[in-house]
Design a protein around this motif. Structure first.
Motif, PDB file in Angstrom:
ATOM      1  N   ALA A   1       0.817  -1.256   0.031  1.00 33.52           N
ATOM      2  CA  ALA A   1      -0.143  -0.168   0.063  1.00 33.52           C
ATOM      3  C   ALA A   1       0.950   1.211  -0.034  1.00 33.52           C
ATOM      4  O   ALA A   1       1.973   1.206   0.723  1.00 33.52           O
ATOM      5  N   ALA A   2       0.441   2.058  -0.895  1.00 37.16           N
ATOM      6  CA  ALA A   2       1.198   3.490  -0.995  1.00 37.16           C
ATOM      7  C   ALA A   2       0.173   4.799  -1.485  1.00 37.16           C
ATOM      8  O   ALA A   2      -0.670   4.587  -1.911  1.00 37.16           O
ATOM      9  N   VAL A   3       0.604   5.731  -0.750  1.00 38.91           N
ATOM     10  CA  VAL A   3      -0.110   7.208  -1.242  1.00 38.91           C
ATOM     11  C   VAL A   3       0.874   7.937  -1.721  1.00 38.91           C
ATOM     12  O   VAL A   3       2.046   8.031  -1.350  1.00 38.91           O
ATOM     13  N   TYR A   4       0.538   8.633  -3.046  1.00 36.93           N
ATOM     14  CA  TYR A   4       1.479   9.507  -3.728  1.00 36.93           C
ATOM     15  C   TYR A   4       0.684  10.908  -4.197  1.00 36.93           C
ATOM     16  O   TYR A   4      -0.359  10.600  -5.090  1.00 36.93           O
ATOM     17  N   LYS A   5       0.926  11.885  -3.422  1.00 31.51           N
ATOM     18  CA  LYS A   5      -0.021  13.070  -3.720  1.00 31.51           C
ATOM     19  C   LYS A   5       0.850  14.221  -4.189  1.00 31.51           C
ATOM     20  O   LYS A   5       1.326  15.062  -3.060  1.00 31.51           O
ATOM     21  N   PRO A   6       1.565  14.297  -5.246  1.00 31.27           N
ATOM     22  CA  PRO A   6       2.566  15.335  -5.653  1.00 31.27           C
ATOM     23  C   PRO A   6       2.059  16.650  -5.881  1.00 31.27           C
ATOM     24  O   PRO A   6       2.843  17.508  -5.894  1.00 31.27           O
ATOM     25  N   ARG A   7       0.647  16.983  -5.821  1.00 29.33           N
ATOM     26  CA  ARG A   7      -0.035  18.023  -6.275  1.00 29.33           C
ATOM     27  C   ARG A   7      -0.312  18.926  -4.732  1.00 29.33           C
ATOM     28  O   ARG A   7      -0.802  20.028  -4.654  1.00 29.33           O
ATOM     29  N   LEU A   8      -0.105  18.504  -3.575  1.00 28.14           N
ATOM     30  CA  LEU A   8      -0.514  18.828  -2.433  1.00 28.14           C
ATOM     31  C   LEU A   8       0.362  20.403  -2.008  1.00 28.14           C
ATOM     32  O   LEU A   8       1.383  20.254  -2.242  1.00 28.14           O
ATOM     33  N   LYS A   9      -0.405  21.168  -1.708  1.00 27.26           N
ATOM     34  CA  LYS A   9       0.468  22.542  -1.458  1.00 27.26           C
ATOM     35  C   LYS A   9       0.615  22.658   0.006  1.00 27.26           C
ATOM     36  O   LYS A   9       1.793  23.001   0.286  1.00 27.26           O
ATOM     37  N   GLN A  10      -0.196  21.869   0.848  1.00 24.52           N
ATOM     38  CA  GLN A  10       0.424  21.665   2.359  1.00 24.52           C
ATOM     39  C   GLN A  10       0.378  20.293   2.522  1.00 24.52           C
ATOM     40  O   GLN A  10      -0.665  19.633   2.058  1.00 24.52           O
ATOM     41  N   ALA A  11       0.839  19.804   3.849  1.00 22.93           N
ATOM     42  CA  ALA A  11       0.715  18.372   4.355  1.00 22.93           C
ATOM     43  C   ALA A  11      -0.571  18.182   4.745  1.00 22.93           C
ATOM     44  O   ALA A  11      -1.231  18.758   5.398  1.00 22.93           O
TER      45      ALA A  11
ATOM     46  N   GLY B   1      16.587   6.606 -12.309  1.00 26.18           N
ATOM     47  CA  GLY B   1      15.185   7.171 -11.986  1.00 26.18           C
ATOM     48  C   GLY B   1      15.641   7.869 -10.556  1.00 26.18           C
ATOM     49  O   GLY B   1      14.806   8.740 -10.339  1.00 26.18           O
ATOM     50  N   GLY B   2      16.667   7.374  -9.838  1.00 31.32           N
ATOM     51  CA  GLY B   2      16.743   7.871  -8.397  1.00 31.32           C
ATOM     52  C   GLY B   2      17.928   9.047  -8.197  1.00 31.32           C
ATOM     53  O   GLY B   2      17.983   9.784  -7.548  1.00 31.32           O
ATOM     54  N   LYS B   3      18.356   9.479  -9.628  1.00 37.61           N
ATOM     55  CA  LYS B   3      19.282  10.692  -9.782  1.00 37.61           C
ATOM     56  C   LYS B   3      18.188  12.052 -10.185  1.00 37.61           C
ATOM     57  O   LYS B   3      18.998  13.056 -10.170  1.00 37.61           O
ATOM     58  N   ILE B   4      17.096  11.930 -10.610  1.00 38.72           N
ATOM     59  CA  ILE B   4      16.491  12.934 -10.939  1.00 38.72           C
ATOM     60  C   ILE B   4      16.216  13.881  -9.989  1.00 38.72           C
ATOM     61  O   ILE B   4      15.659  13.654  -8.840  1.00 38.72           O
ATOM     62  N   PRO B   5      16.701  15.154 -10.216  1.00 40.60           N
ATOM     63  CA  PRO B   5      16.665  16.285  -9.175  1.00 40.60           C
ATOM     64  C   PRO B   5      15.163  16.926  -8.884  1.00 40.60           C
ATOM     65  O   PRO B   5      15.030  17.716  -7.865  1.00 40.60           O
ATOM     66  N   ILE B   6      14.217  16.372  -9.518  1.00 41.45           N
ATOM     67  CA  ILE B   6      12.839  17.355  -9.545  1.00 41.45           C
ATOM     68  C   ILE B   6      11.723  16.152  -8.990  1.00 41.45           C
ATOM     69  O   ILE B   6      11.636  14.796  -9.360  1.00 41.45           O
ATOM     70  N   PRO B   7      11.148  16.477  -7.547  1.00 40.92           N
ATOM     71  CA  PRO B   7      11.185  17.843  -6.975  1.00 40.92           C
ATOM     72  C   PRO B   7      12.719  17.910  -6.323  1.00 40.92           C
ATOM     73  O   PRO B   7      12.974  18.973  -5.840  1.00 40.92           O
TER      74      PRO B   7
ATOM     75  N   LYS C   1       7.992  19.312   0.676  1.00 46.43           N
ATOM     76  CA  LYS C   1       7.961  18.730  -0.979  1.00 46.43           C
ATOM     77  C   LYS C   1       7.010  17.472  -1.315  1.00 46.43           C
ATOM     78  O   LYS C   1       7.587  16.434  -0.829  1.00 46.43           O
ATOM     79  N   PRO C   2       5.780  17.595  -1.599  1.00 45.71           N
ATOM     80  CA  PRO C   2       5.108  16.254  -1.699  1.00 45.71           C
ATOM     81  C   PRO C   2       5.629  15.388  -2.524  1.00 45.71           C
ATOM     82  O   PRO C   2       5.588  14.061  -1.908  1.00 45.71           O
ATOM     83  N   GLY C   3       6.277  15.445  -3.547  1.00 50.88           N
ATOM     84  CA  GLY C   3       6.945  14.372  -4.321  1.00 50.88           C
ATOM     85  C   GLY C   3       8.037  13.894  -3.477  1.00 50.88           C
ATOM     86  O   GLY C   3       8.344  12.735  -3.666  1.00 50.88           O
TER      87      GLY C   3
ATOM     88  N   PHE D   1      -0.768   6.754  -9.673  1.00 45.32           N
ATOM     89  CA  PHE D   1      -0.621   8.149 -10.257  1.00 45.32           C
ATOM     90  C   PHE D   1      -2.063   9.077 -10.316  1.00 45.32           C
ATOM     91  O   PHE D   1      -1.984  10.000 -11.104  1.00 45.32           O
ATOM     92  N   ARG D   2      -2.907   8.702  -9.744  1.00 44.40           N
ATOM     93  CA  ARG D   2      -4.243   8.993 -10.101  1.00 44.40           C
ATOM     94  C   ARG D   2      -4.362  10.529  -9.306  1.00 44.40           C
ATOM     95  O   ARG D   2      -5.165  11.483  -9.929  1.00 44.40           O
ATOM     96  N   ASN D   3      -3.208  10.977  -8.772  1.00 41.98           N
ATOM     97  CA  ASN D   3      -3.346  12.315  -8.046  1.00 41.98           C
ATOM     98  C   ASN D   3      -2.316  13.227  -9.013  1.00 41.98           C
ATOM     99  O   ASN D   3      -2.133  14.404  -8.471  1.00 41.98           O
ATOM    100  N   THR D   4      -1.757  12.739 -10.208  1.00 45.64           N
ATOM    101  CA  THR D   4      -0.998  13.637 -10.802  1.00 45.64           C
ATOM    102  C   THR D   4      -1.676  14.328 -11.846  1.00 45.64           C
ATOM    103  O   THR D   4      -2.887  13.927 -12.043  1.00 45.64           O
ATOM    104  N   PRO D   5      -1.000  15.317 -12.606  1.00 46.88           N
ATOM    105  CA  PRO D   5      -1.807  15.882 -13.820  1.00 46.88           C
ATOM    106  C   PRO D   5      -2.318  14.965 -14.688  1.00 46.88           C
ATOM    107  O   PRO D   5      -1.545  13.942 -14.962  1.00 46.88           O
ATOM    108  N   LYS D   6      -3.247  15.312 -15.135  1.00 48.23           N
ATOM    109  CA  LYS D   6      -3.866  14.605 -16.372  1.00 48.23           C
ATOM    110  C   LYS D   6      -2.921  14.152 -17.696  1.00 48.23           C
ATOM    111  O   LYS D   6      -2.877  13.252 -18.213  1.00 48.23           O
TER     112      LYS D   6
END
Length: 319
Positions: A87-97, A150-156, A184-186, A229-234
């Motif tokens: 189980a995991a949640v991934y919410k990269p678009r959150l502005k606050q926790a 994939g682990g070297k990507i600096p974004i976010p 930083k949510p991501g 990835f359902r919480n990522t941009p379309k």
């Protein structure tokens, strides 16, 4: 090749890799206990894939709520031979926790702390198991391992727990990150998955010799269209699968990923503790697994010991 079927608990099975793991294990003859916020959704998803009902038991388990994890484990009345922490949640678009009921940032609470507690609460049952190969399997990710592209990507930002001062200070409001820096949510997701892989390594160091339990993690390949990835941009949800299929060659189907997780649970070839399994970009069905090197951040014994001790305190098991 598969080993002797037993009883396995799998978290996060209403869709994606978890659901397909249930299907693969049930087809091998395993009895599968699913742990989800909604047992009804889990049952409906299993029915949609024609997974035999007699192989399944669904319990309520919200990994983001430590009290719910305790209640779920207390409700179990059968032996457990293996555990899959998926189980995991991934919410990269959150502005606050977002916060868990215990006040912790939600991705770290769900992905790491809930599973950390679950493993410890199930340890007596796993130790008591007479299965020839009892195992704890934790899902990792390429994005939290700097030894891989994939682990070297600096974004976010790369996964990095820093000095763990956020954990040390209690990880409550206003703290949102393990290193007590800006939210930083991501990165919060990546950090939680780094904790998953650190936990696997520390479980192996502390408990494999004493218990005989095989502790391993894996990255089953890039399941680019998973509901994770359902919480990522379309636009991302459209472009990312295309990119993985046509440019990197890294794409795997949810079904193949589920089969790979089931292999790590049941196949004698995977009965090696302390390994992080990967298939790299060899995504064909007959692609061979290998032991993926992990970053220093995931394998450093001093960091692992601190993550362990601080996590014990945060889940209410020590200190």
């Amino acid at each position: 090749m598969t080993g002797t079927p037993g009883t396995v608990l799998v978290t996060g099975t209403t869709s994606g890799v978890g659901l397909n793991t249930v299907k693969a294990l049930a087809s091998q003859g395993w009895t599968v206990i699913t742990g989800n916020r909604s047992p009804q959704r889990a049952a409906g998803a299993a029915d949609a894939l024609d997974i035999p009902k007699e192989r399944l038991k669904h319990i309520q388990m919200d990994l983001g709520d430590l009290d719910c994890v305790r209640r779920a484990v207390a409700s179990l009345d059968q032996p457990i031979d293996a555990l899959v922490c998926n189980a995991a949640v991934y919410k990269p678009r959150l502005k606050q926790a977002e916060r868990s009921p215990q006040g912790y940032e939600i991705s770290m609470a769900t992905n790491h702390l809930g599973h950390f507690l679950l493993i410890h609460l199930l340890m007596p049952a796993l130790q008591a198991s007479t299965h020839p190969s009892k195992r704890v399997v934790i899902l990792g990710t390429v994005t939290a391992n700097s030894k891989e592209l994939g682990g070297k990507i600096p974004i976010p930002a790369p996964a990095d727990l820093g000095d763990l001062s956020g954990f040390e200070a209690g990880f409550q409001e206003p703290i949102t990150m393990a290193n007590n820096k800006a939210f930083k949510p991501g990165k919060a997701y990546k950090d939680s998955k780094l904790c998953n892989m650190i936990t696997t390594q520390e479980l192996h160091r502390r408990l494999h010799g004493e218990t005989g339990i095989v502790f391993s993690s894996l990255y089953p390949g890039c399941v680019a269209d998973t509901p994770l990835f359902r919480n990522t941009p379309k636009a991302f949800q459209t472009i990312f699968p295309w990119f993985q299929k046509n440019i990197t060659g890294g794409y795997v189907t949810q079904a193949l990923a589920g089969e790979r997780v089931a292999q790590v649970v049941s196949d004698p070839d995977f009965a090696v503790s302390g390994v992080h399994w990967s298939w790299g970009n060899r995504q064909k069905k007959d692609g061979q697994q290998f032991s993926q090197e992990l970053s220093d951040k995931a394998t450093d014994p001093q960091t692992a010991e601190r993550v362990w001790d601080l996590s014990m305190k945060l889940v209410g098991l020590g200190g």
